[in-house]
Design a protein around this motif. Structure first.
Motif, PDB file in Angstrom:
ATOM      1  N   ARG A  47       6.655 -12.782   7.084  1.00  0.00           N
ATOM      2  CA  ARG A  47       6.703 -13.245   5.693  1.00  0.00           C
ATOM      3  C   ARG A  47       5.727 -12.432   4.882  1.00  0.00           C
ATOM      4  NH1 ARG A  47       7.298 -19.410   7.072  1.00  0.00           N
ATOM      5  NH2 ARG A  47       9.381 -19.272   7.930  1.00  0.00           N
ATOM      6  N   PRO A  48       6.147 -11.666   3.930  1.00  0.00           N
ATOM      7  CA  PRO A  48       7.537 -11.440   3.538  1.00  0.00           C
ATOM      8  C   PRO A  48       8.238 -10.531   4.544  1.00  0.00           C
ATOM      9  CG  PRO A  48       6.093 -10.021   2.262  1.00  0.00           C
ATOM     10  CD  PRO A  48       5.211 -10.900   3.104  1.00  0.00           C
ATOM     11  N   VAL A 105       1.702 -11.946   5.435  1.00  0.00           N
ATOM     12  CA  VAL A 105       0.799 -11.087   4.674  1.00  0.00           C
ATOM     13  C   VAL A 105       0.899 -11.498   3.205  1.00  0.00           C
ATOM     14  CG1 VAL A 105       0.241  -8.725   4.003  1.00  0.00           C
ATOM     15  CG2 VAL A 105       1.033  -9.209   6.329  1.00  0.00           C
ATOM     16  N   GLU A 106      -0.258 -11.809   2.616  1.00  0.00           N
ATOM     17  CA  GLU A 106      -0.305 -12.248   1.221  1.00  0.00           C
ATOM     18  C   GLU A 106      -1.231 -11.349   0.420  1.00  0.00           C
ATOM     19  OE1 GLU A 106      -0.384 -16.928   1.118  1.00  0.00           O
ATOM     20  OE2 GLU A 106      -1.799 -16.169   2.618  1.00  0.00           O
ATOM     21  N   ASP A 107      -0.865 -11.125  -0.826  1.00  0.00           N
ATOM     22  CA  ASP A 107      -1.749 -10.448  -1.767  1.00  0.00           C
ATOM     23  C   ASP A 107      -2.617 -11.512  -2.421  1.00  0.00           C
ATOM     24  OD1 ASP A 107      -0.753  -7.806  -1.470  1.00  0.00           O
ATOM     25  OD2 ASP A 107       0.984  -8.330  -2.698  1.00  0.00           O
ATOM     26  N   ARG A 108      -3.907 -11.274  -2.460  1.00  0.00           N
ATOM     27  CA  ARG A 108      -4.842 -12.197  -3.108  1.00  0.00           C
ATOM     28  C   ARG A 108      -5.736 -11.419  -4.057  1.00  0.00           C
ATOM     29  NH1 ARG A 108      -6.641 -16.391   1.607  1.00  0.00           N
ATOM     30  NH2 ARG A 108      -4.546 -17.007   2.214  1.00  0.00           N
ATOM     31  N   GLN A 109      -6.440 -12.172  -4.875  1.00  0.00           N
ATOM     32  CA  GLN A 109      -7.319 -11.567  -5.860  1.00  0.00           C
ATOM     33  C   GLN A 109      -8.613 -12.364  -5.925  1.00  0.00           C
ATOM     34  OE1 GLN A 109      -6.201 -11.606 -10.144  1.00  0.00           O
ATOM     35  NE2 GLN A 109      -5.845  -9.425  -9.791  1.00  0.00           N
ATOM     36  N   ARG A 110      -9.718 -11.651  -6.052  1.00  0.00           N
ATOM     37  CA  ARG A 110     -11.035 -12.286  -6.153  1.00  0.00           C
ATOM     38  C   ARG A 110     -11.704 -11.747  -7.412  1.00  0.00           C
ATOM     39  NH1 ARG A 110     -14.133 -11.777  -0.982  1.00  0.00           N
ATOM     40  NH2 ARG A 110     -13.163 -13.744  -0.559  1.00  0.00           N
ATOM     41  N   GLU A 111     -12.334 -12.647  -8.159  1.00  0.00           N
ATOM     42  CA  GLU A 111     -13.085 -12.243  -9.341  1.00  0.00           C
ATOM     43  C   GLU A 111     -14.520 -11.967  -8.929  1.00  0.00           C
ATOM     44  OE1 GLU A 111     -14.407 -14.874 -12.870  1.00  0.00           O
ATOM     45  OE2 GLU A 111     -12.418 -14.081 -13.391  1.00  0.00           O
ATOM     46  N   ASN A 117     -11.535  -7.965 -11.407  1.00  0.00           N
ATOM     47  CA  ASN A 117     -10.721  -8.552 -10.355  1.00  0.00           C
ATOM     48  C   ASN A 117     -10.495  -7.520  -9.262  1.00  0.00           C
ATOM     49  OD1 ASN A 117     -10.367 -11.065 -11.630  1.00  0.00           O
ATOM     50  ND2 ASN A 117      -8.776 -10.210 -12.930  1.00  0.00           N
ATOM     51  N   VAL A 118     -10.624  -7.973  -8.028  1.00  0.00           N
ATOM     52  CA  VAL A 118     -10.424  -7.108  -6.877  1.00  0.00           C
ATOM     53  C   VAL A 118      -9.223  -7.643  -6.094  1.00  0.00           C
ATOM     54  CG1 VAL A 118     -11.432  -6.264  -4.735  1.00  0.00           C
ATOM     55  CG2 VAL A 118     -12.870  -6.564  -6.753  1.00  0.00           C
ATOM     56  N   ASP A 119      -8.241  -6.779  -5.864  1.00  0.00           N
ATOM     57  CA  ASP A 119      -7.052  -7.147  -5.099  1.00  0.00           C
ATOM     58  C   ASP A 119      -7.271  -6.816  -3.635  1.00  0.00           C
ATOM     59  OD1 ASP A 119      -5.640  -7.880  -7.424  1.00  0.00           O
ATOM     60  OD2 ASP A 119      -5.079  -5.788  -7.794  1.00  0.00           O
ATOM     61  N   TYR A 120      -6.776  -7.682  -2.752  1.00  0.00           N
ATOM     62  CA  TYR A 120      -6.861  -7.443  -1.318  1.00  0.00           C
ATOM     63  C   TYR A 120      -5.728  -8.175  -0.624  1.00  0.00           C
ATOM     64  CZ  TYR A 120      -9.185 -12.017  -1.210  1.00  0.00           C
ATOM     65  OH  TYR A 120      -9.481 -13.352  -1.351  1.00  0.00           O
ATOM     66  N   LYS A 121      -5.502  -7.855   0.631  1.00  0.00           N
ATOM     67  CA  LYS A 121      -4.434  -8.476   1.418  1.00  0.00           C
ATOM     68  C   LYS A 121      -5.048  -9.325   2.529  1.00  0.00           C
ATOM     69  CE  LYS A 121      -0.791  -5.067   0.752  1.00  0.00           C
ATOM     70  NZ  LYS A 121       0.067  -5.892  -0.036  1.00  0.00           N
ATOM     71  N   VAL A 122      -4.395 -10.457   2.795  1.00  0.00           N
ATOM     72  CA  VAL A 122      -4.801 -11.340   3.875  1.00  0.00           C
ATOM     73  C   VAL A 122      -3.624 -11.456   4.843  1.00  0.00           C
ATOM     74  CG1 VAL A 122      -5.444 -13.702   4.485  1.00  0.00           C
ATOM     75  CG2 VAL A 122      -6.417 -12.629   2.449  1.00  0.00           C
ATOM     76  N   ARG A 150       7.482  -2.495   5.581  1.00  0.00           N
ATOM     77  CA  ARG A 150       6.157  -1.911   5.786  1.00  0.00           C
ATOM     78  C   ARG A 150       5.323  -2.757   6.746  1.00  0.00           C
ATOM     79  NH1 ARG A 150       4.325  -1.815  -0.180  1.00  0.00           N
ATOM     80  NH2 ARG A 150       5.476  -3.745   0.018  1.00  0.00           N
ATOM     81  N   ILE A 151       5.669  -4.026   6.886  1.00  0.00           N
ATOM     82  CA  ILE A 151       4.952  -4.947   7.775  1.00  0.00           C
ATOM     83  C   ILE A 151       5.707  -5.117   9.082  1.00  0.00           C
ATOM     84  CG2 ILE A 151       4.119  -7.320   8.016  1.00  0.00           C
ATOM     85  CD1 ILE A 151       4.063  -7.380   4.894  1.00  0.00           C
ATOM     86  N   LYS A 152       7.017  -5.257   8.977  1.00  0.00           N
ATOM     87  CA  LYS A 152       7.876  -5.535  10.127  1.00  0.00           C
ATOM     88  C   LYS A 152       7.959  -4.311  11.034  1.00  0.00           C
ATOM     89  CE  LYS A 152      12.225  -7.842  10.946  1.00  0.00           C
ATOM     90  NZ  LYS A 152      13.431  -8.370  10.313  1.00  0.00           N
TER      91      LYS A 152
END
Length: 186
Positions: free
Chosen positions: A48-49, A95-101, A128-133, A53-55
């Motif tokens: 998921r998703p 795999v999720e895209d997240r963001q941290r301030e 804002n910093v984007d990262y993947k979890v 690129r992940i599979k």
């Protein structure tokens, strides 16, 4: 001058957060001592998703080997051909895209009450910093009624570098060992 230190501090903060966040849940009414054999639920691994690129067959092989090894360490054996498994396993890679301030402060005054204050104004920079979890989740279902009896998941921030095959295998082994640490529940 202060900006490189702020970036270094942020990098250290992200490095400290790279340990896996592990969660477990289970059905307390089940007798886990009665589970002796296992098999893969179909499909054995879901992404998921569902992103190419992940599979990967290589990722699936690594996750399946890690889960099988952990179940084996806990006394569960693969079901014999033609027999019904006590437990069926399914794994997920999410795999999720997240963001941290992030707020960086610099400038400001120095001194104290006795010798006065001096210096410039204080500035705050917010970005804002984007990262993947990445989350690996393992679900175990009762082989007789198909109900979920145990779930373990571990989420971890993904590194931006491209690790090699050995590093990927080691990271998956470590993560699956952490999430399976509480099976069977006591």
């Amino acid at each position: 001058m202060l900006r490189p230190f702020a970036v270094l501090a942020f990098a250290l903060l992200l490095g400290a957060c790279s340990t896996a966040n592990v969660q477990h849940d289970y059905d307390g009414s089940r007798d886990f001592a009665g589970y002796r054999s296992w098999a893969w639920e179909d499909p054995a691994l879901e992404y998921r998703p569902d992103d190419p690129r992940i599979k990967s067959d290589l990722t699936e092989q690594r996750i399946r080997q890690a889960v099988a090894g952990q179940l084996d360490q806990r006394g569960l054996r693969p079901v014999q051909a033609g027999a019904r498994a006590d437990v069926k396993a399914r794994a997920y890679l999410i795999v999720e895209d997240r963001q941290r301030e992030v707020v960086t402060s610099y400038g400001g005054g120095w001194g104290g009450a006795w010798n006065g204050y001096w210096g410039g104004p204080m500035y705050n920079e917010t970005r804002n910093v984007d990262y993947k979890v990445a989350t690996i989740q393992v679900d175990l279902f009762d082989g007789r009624d198909g109900k979920l009896v145990w779930r373990g998941s571990a989420e971890q921030m993904m590194n931006s570098g491209l690790p090699g095959p050995q590093e990927r295998s080691a990271a998956i082994q470590k993560t699956v060992a952490q999430l399976m640490a509480s099976y069977p529940p006591r």
